[in-house]
Design a protein around this motif. Structure first.
Motif, PDB file in Angstrom:
ATOM      1  N   ARG A 172       0.900  -0.894  -0.285  1.00  0.00           N
ATOM      2  CA  ARG A 172      -0.004  -0.034   0.182  1.00  0.00           C
ATOM      3  C   ARG A 172       0.672   0.949  -0.178  1.00  0.00           C
ATOM      4  NH1 ARG A 172      -4.792  -1.393   4.573  1.00  0.00           N
ATOM      5  NH2 ARG A 172      -5.810  -3.621   2.617  1.00  0.00           N
ATOM      6  N   ALA A 173       0.213   2.035  -0.568  1.00  0.00           N
ATOM      7  CA  ALA A 173       1.129   3.240  -0.757  1.00  0.00           C
ATOM      8  C   ALA A 173       2.664   3.271  -0.831  1.00  0.00           C
ATOM      9  CB  ALA A 173       1.169   4.369   0.334  1.00  0.00           C
ATOM     10  N   GLY A 174       2.232   2.644  -2.202  1.00  0.00           N
ATOM     11  CA  GLY A 174       3.593   1.939  -2.781  1.00  0.00           C
ATOM     12  C   GLY A 174       4.818   1.453  -1.868  1.00  0.00           C
ATOM     13  N   ARG A 175       4.423   0.982  -0.797  1.00  0.00           N
ATOM     14  CA  ARG A 175       5.333   0.203  -0.168  1.00  0.00           C
ATOM     15  C   ARG A 175       5.292  -1.880  -0.054  1.00  0.00           C
ATOM     16  NH1 ARG A 175       4.591   2.182   5.925  1.00  0.00           N
ATOM     17  NH2 ARG A 175       5.529   4.580   5.242  1.00  0.00           N
ATOM     18  N   GLN A 176       6.285  -2.334  -0.427  1.00  0.00           N
ATOM     19  CA  GLN A 176       6.105  -3.542  -0.856  1.00  0.00           C
ATOM     20  C   GLN A 176       5.820  -4.253   0.711  1.00  0.00           C
ATOM     21  OE1 GLN A 176       9.438  -5.017  -2.867  1.00  0.00           O
ATOM     22  NE2 GLN A 176       8.502  -4.426  -4.808  1.00  0.00           N
ATOM     23  N   GLY A 177       5.194  -5.559   0.482  1.00  0.00           N
ATOM     24  CA  GLY A 177       4.685  -6.588   1.338  1.00  0.00           C
ATOM     25  C   GLY A 177       3.655  -7.271   1.809  1.00  0.00           C
ATOM     26  N   VAL A 178       3.113  -7.838   2.959  1.00  0.00           N
ATOM     27  CA  VAL A 178       2.467  -9.185   2.903  1.00  0.00           C
ATOM     28  C   VAL A 178       0.722  -8.180   3.168  1.00  0.00           C
ATOM     29  CG1 VAL A 178       1.835 -11.459   3.244  1.00  0.00           C
ATOM     30  CG2 VAL A 178       3.300 -10.951   2.584  1.00  0.00           C
ATOM     31  N   ALA A 179      -0.484  -8.506   2.413  1.00  0.00           N
ATOM     32  CA  ALA A 179      -1.623  -7.501   2.430  1.00  0.00           C
ATOM     33  C   ALA A 179      -2.606  -9.150   2.926  1.00  0.00           C
ATOM     34  CB  ALA A 179      -2.041  -7.062   1.446  1.00  0.00           C
ATOM     35  N   ILE A 180      -2.993  -9.368   4.282  1.00  0.00           N
ATOM     36  CA  ILE A 180      -3.598  -9.944   4.344  1.00  0.00           C
ATOM     37  C   ILE A 180      -5.104  -9.744   4.521  1.00  0.00           C
ATOM     38  CG2 ILE A 180      -4.593 -11.771   6.298  1.00  0.00           C
ATOM     39  CD1 ILE A 180      -1.300 -11.804   6.969  1.00  0.00           C
TER      40      ILE A 180
END
Length: 217
Positions: free
Chosen positions: A1-9
């Motif tokens: 979100r907002a250009g950030r990388q990561g894992v969304a659950i």
């Protein structure tokens, strides 16, 4: 979100599957669908914690338990005895309940019907009729929450736990088209709930019964 990388659950209900598909389409990402945790999954995690707790017991305390340990070993193998001890530490002394992959309902399990190669499954009615050749009528009448597979090769549905032994036996028969689900296939997205013939429970009017939760990761 907002250009950030990561894992969304994301936690969502079966009725929101269409919304999840739209999110995938707009974002260009694909969710990995993960069903509700099964009792065996929870036990496996608890077993690891119990083992770590076992390793933390101070050596001076062992002497107080040796006599009881020897008595247990007189009637059980070392592995069986240690497994029982870990199960007690984790709080699992009774038989595990089964749990639906479709709805997360306790005392229900999920079954997959897979049509023979080359057969397209376009309606729940096809599955209802096919199940009559696979299972006794009283078990077919207990089916609930039926949902077609997205690839139109079959369907997934729930049955109460008292049908488990009969379904296992039927699934082992030569040429059987049913199996007990260990994971969910991709299911068809429908704007409304369905389940075949019937209004609310028996044959799937209310999808998923209690909870009806799915997880997307």
């Amino acid at each position: 979100r907002a250009g950030r990388q990561g894992v969304a659950i994301t936690l969502y209900t079966r009725n929101q599957e269409g919304t999840m598909k739209e999110i995938e389409r707009r974002t260009g990402n694909t969710f990995t669908r993960v069903g509700a945790p099964q009792p065996a999954d929870l036990v496996a995690a608890s077993a690891v914690e119990a083992r770590l707790t076992l390793e933390s017991v101070h050596v001076d305390n062992l002497e107080h338990f040796k006599k009881s340990a020897e008595e247990v070993l007189a009637t059980r193998s070392p592995v069986e005895a240690l497994s029982a001890a870990l199960a007690c530490m984790a709080g699992y002394t009774k038989a595990l309940k089964v749990r639906s992959l479709l709805s997360a309902s306790d005392d229900f399990f999920t079954v997959i019907y897979k049509a023979r190669a080359g057969t397209m499954v376009r309606t729940p009615t096809f599955v209802w009729n096919a199940l009559r050749d696979e299972l006794p009528s009283n078990i077919v009448d207990s089916v609930r929450g039926m949902s077609l597979m997205a690839d139109k090769t079959g369907a997934a549905f729930d049955l109460p736990s008292h049908c488990l032994d009969a379904v296992k036996k039927a699934a082992e028969a030569e040429g059987a088209c049913i199996s007990i689900a260990t994971e969910l296939p991709e299911l068809e997205v429908r704007p409304q709930q369905f389940g075949g013939r019937g209004g609310r429970g028996g044959r799937g009017g209310r999808f998923g019964g209690r909870g009806g939760r799915f997880g997307g990761r």
